[in-house]
Write an enzyme that holds these catalytic residues in place. Structure first.
Site, PDB file in Angstrom:
ATOM      1  N   GLN A  39      31.872  43.616  30.356  1.00 16.08           N
ATOM      2  CA  GLN A  39      31.786  42.622  29.270  1.00 16.08           C
ATOM      3  C   GLN A  39      30.845  41.477  29.615  1.00 16.08           C
ATOM      4  O   GLN A  39      30.415  40.751  28.717  1.00 16.08           O
ATOM      5  CB  GLN A  39      33.176  42.100  28.898  1.00 16.08           C
ATOM      6  CG  GLN A  39      33.842  41.241  29.959  1.00 16.08           C
ATOM      7  CD  GLN A  39      35.280  40.865  29.607  1.00 16.08           C
ATOM      8  OE1 GLN A  39      36.215  41.622  29.817  1.00 16.08           O
ATOM      9  NE2 GLN A  39      35.472  39.660  29.068  1.00 16.08           N
TER      10      GLN A  39
ATOM     11  N   CYS B  83      36.866  40.772  26.045  1.00 14.32           N
ATOM     12  CA  CYS B  83      37.765  41.801  26.594  1.00 14.32           C
ATOM     13  C   CYS B  83      38.479  42.581  25.494  1.00 14.32           C
ATOM     14  O   CYS B  83      38.633  43.800  25.575  1.00 14.32           O
ATOM     15  CB  CYS B  83      38.797  41.146  27.507  1.00 14.32           C
ATOM     16  SG  CYS B  83      39.904  40.009  26.641  1.00 14.32           S
TER      17      CYS B  83
ATOM     18  N   HIS C 271      44.329  38.433  28.823  1.00 15.91           N
ATOM     19  CA  HIS C 271      43.272  39.432  29.010  1.00 15.91           C
ATOM     20  C   HIS C 271      43.669  40.745  28.337  1.00 15.91           C
ATOM     21  O   HIS C 271      44.811  41.189  28.461  1.00 15.91           O
ATOM     22  CB  HIS C 271      43.060  39.635  30.515  1.00 15.91           C
ATOM     23  CG  HIS C 271      41.855  40.442  30.869  1.00 15.91           C
ATOM     24  ND1 HIS C 271      40.645  40.317  30.219  1.00 15.91           N
ATOM     25  CD2 HIS C 271      41.664  41.402  31.821  1.00 15.91           C
ATOM     26  CE1 HIS C 271      39.772  41.167  30.755  1.00 15.91           C
ATOM     27  NE2 HIS C 271      40.361  41.831  31.709  1.00 15.91           N
TER      28      HIS C 271
END
Ligand SMILES: *[C@@H]1O[C@H](CO)[C@@H](O)[C@H](O)[C@H]1NC(C)=O
Length: 364
Positions: free
Chosen positions: A150, A156, A299
């Site tokens: 990324q 993410c 995340h």
């Protein structure tokens, strides 16, 4: 009770303590090496910083910046040592993020936003769990593309989304196609903020279920190679409907139950999950299982399988873990992957799980 019985019990005790020694993390030569290396790292921080710069191709604009980054690097070495103590089953040390403060790391390399659930999300039906295997890995069944990166962009959520749809698409069509995160980064922000609180917003974060909702409404995703990743969100949306290769049929939220998560994984393919990534900044390998870890999810990653390690025959001390595909390139963790223990929702790993099903679409 006769003597034979007592003797047998005593020998069992001897054998099991011997196994304990073999199994105990403190005697693992690999761990010992890393721990003593950890001490060494602090003593020879300068040399290790040079190695780090070469290994990850780091260069700094000025002497000032260089010195500042060296200071951050040293404090991350101390942090890695603390993480090693709190998480003795894993290896913690120098990673590609060792010159970033925790705040910089969070700002640039995570990107999970807690948004409201979209209208089309259902609860996944409860599946039977009686014949679940003890090990399963979608990589062995061809449902997982290579590890992506990324970069410095809080996207993410888009990688977690494409990973789940790539798997579902593979299960539906038998074809593994890498899908476009950039389409999500550029185009998926047209939700109604009134309805959802906030929308997916490119490098500033997003949520997998809202990205599934976007994909359902937009018709599908293009291939990675037709809409390649740039890692920035300043460009316009260049989505071309005629290039759709994978479409969402429906998507669901899986309950927090670990057996349900495993059953959904085996039945539907890799799952989009949220996790707290604080230990991941210093993670180098093995199974992470911190004594204390926040369950604040920051995340988005992809759950691709589960396994067990450290099996000791006498005491049945197997340590089951989840296998997680991350989006920080292959030069992080175990070739881009993270392992975290199962059993107690470590770092919130079980608390935000979603699954998607694909429709068969054909393109030429
Ligand atoms: C999709 O819908 C079908 C039929 O309602 C359901 O059985 C299946 O579990 C759903 N799949 C997902 C991934 O939500």
């Amino acid at each position: 009770m006769d003597r034979v019985f007592l003797f047998a019990l005593f020998s069992l005790f001897l054998v099991s303590s011997a196994v304990d020694v073999i199994d105990g993390g403190g005697d693992d030569p690999l761990i010992r090496q890393v721990v003593s290396e950890g001490e060494d790292l602090l003593l020879h921080a300068e040399r290790h910083f040079s190695t780090f710069k070469v290994r990850f191709g780091k260069s700094y604009g000025s002497q000032e910046e260089h010195d500042y980054r060296f200071g951050v690097f040293k404090s991350n070495l101390r942090r890695a040592k603390r993480h090693q103590k709190l998480d003795p089953g894993a290896l913690h040390g120098v990673t590609k993020f060792s010159d970033l403060t925790p705040a910089e790391f969070r700002r640039n390399f995570l990107g999970l936003k807690r948004l409201r659930l979209p209208a089309d999300a259902h609860n996944a039906p409860i599946l039977p769990t009686n014949d679940l295997p003890t090990e399963f890995d979608w990589r062995d069944h061809g449902a997982v593309t290579g590890v992506k990166d990324q970069g410095a962009c809080g996207s993410c959520w888009s990688f977690s989304t494409t990973g789940a749809l790539e798997g579902a698409h593979y299960l539906e069509t038998g074809e593994l196609v890498s899908l476009s995160e950039q389409q999500l980064v550029d185009c998926d922000h047209e939700c109604d903020p009134e309805e959802y609180g906030a929308c997916d917003s490119g490098c500033s974060g997003g949520l997998m279920t809202s990205a599934f909702e976007y994909t359902l409404k937009a018709g599908g995703l293009e291939r990675e190679k037709d809409y390649p990743y740039t890692g920035t969100d300043r460009g316009p949306c260049k989505f071309d409907k005629s290039k759709i290769v994978a479409s969402v049929s429906n998507f669901s939220v899986v309950s927090i139950d670990e057996d349900q998560i495993a059953a959904n994984l085996v039945k539907n393919g890799p799952l989009a999950i949220g996790i707290n990534a604080v230990f991941m900044q210093t993670y180098v390998g093995k199974v992470s299982c911190p004594y204390i870890c926040s369950k604040h999810l920051d995340h988005g990653v992809l759950l691709v399988g589960f396994g067990s390690a450290g099996y000791a025959p006498i005491r049945f001390k197997e340590k089951p873990y989840w296998i997680i595909k991350n989006s920080w390139g292959e030069n992080w963790g175990e070739n881009g992957y993270y392992k975290i223990c199962r059993g107690h929702n470590a770092c919130g790993v079980d608390s935000m799980v979603s699954t998607v099903a694909a429709i068969h679409t054909t393109t030429e």
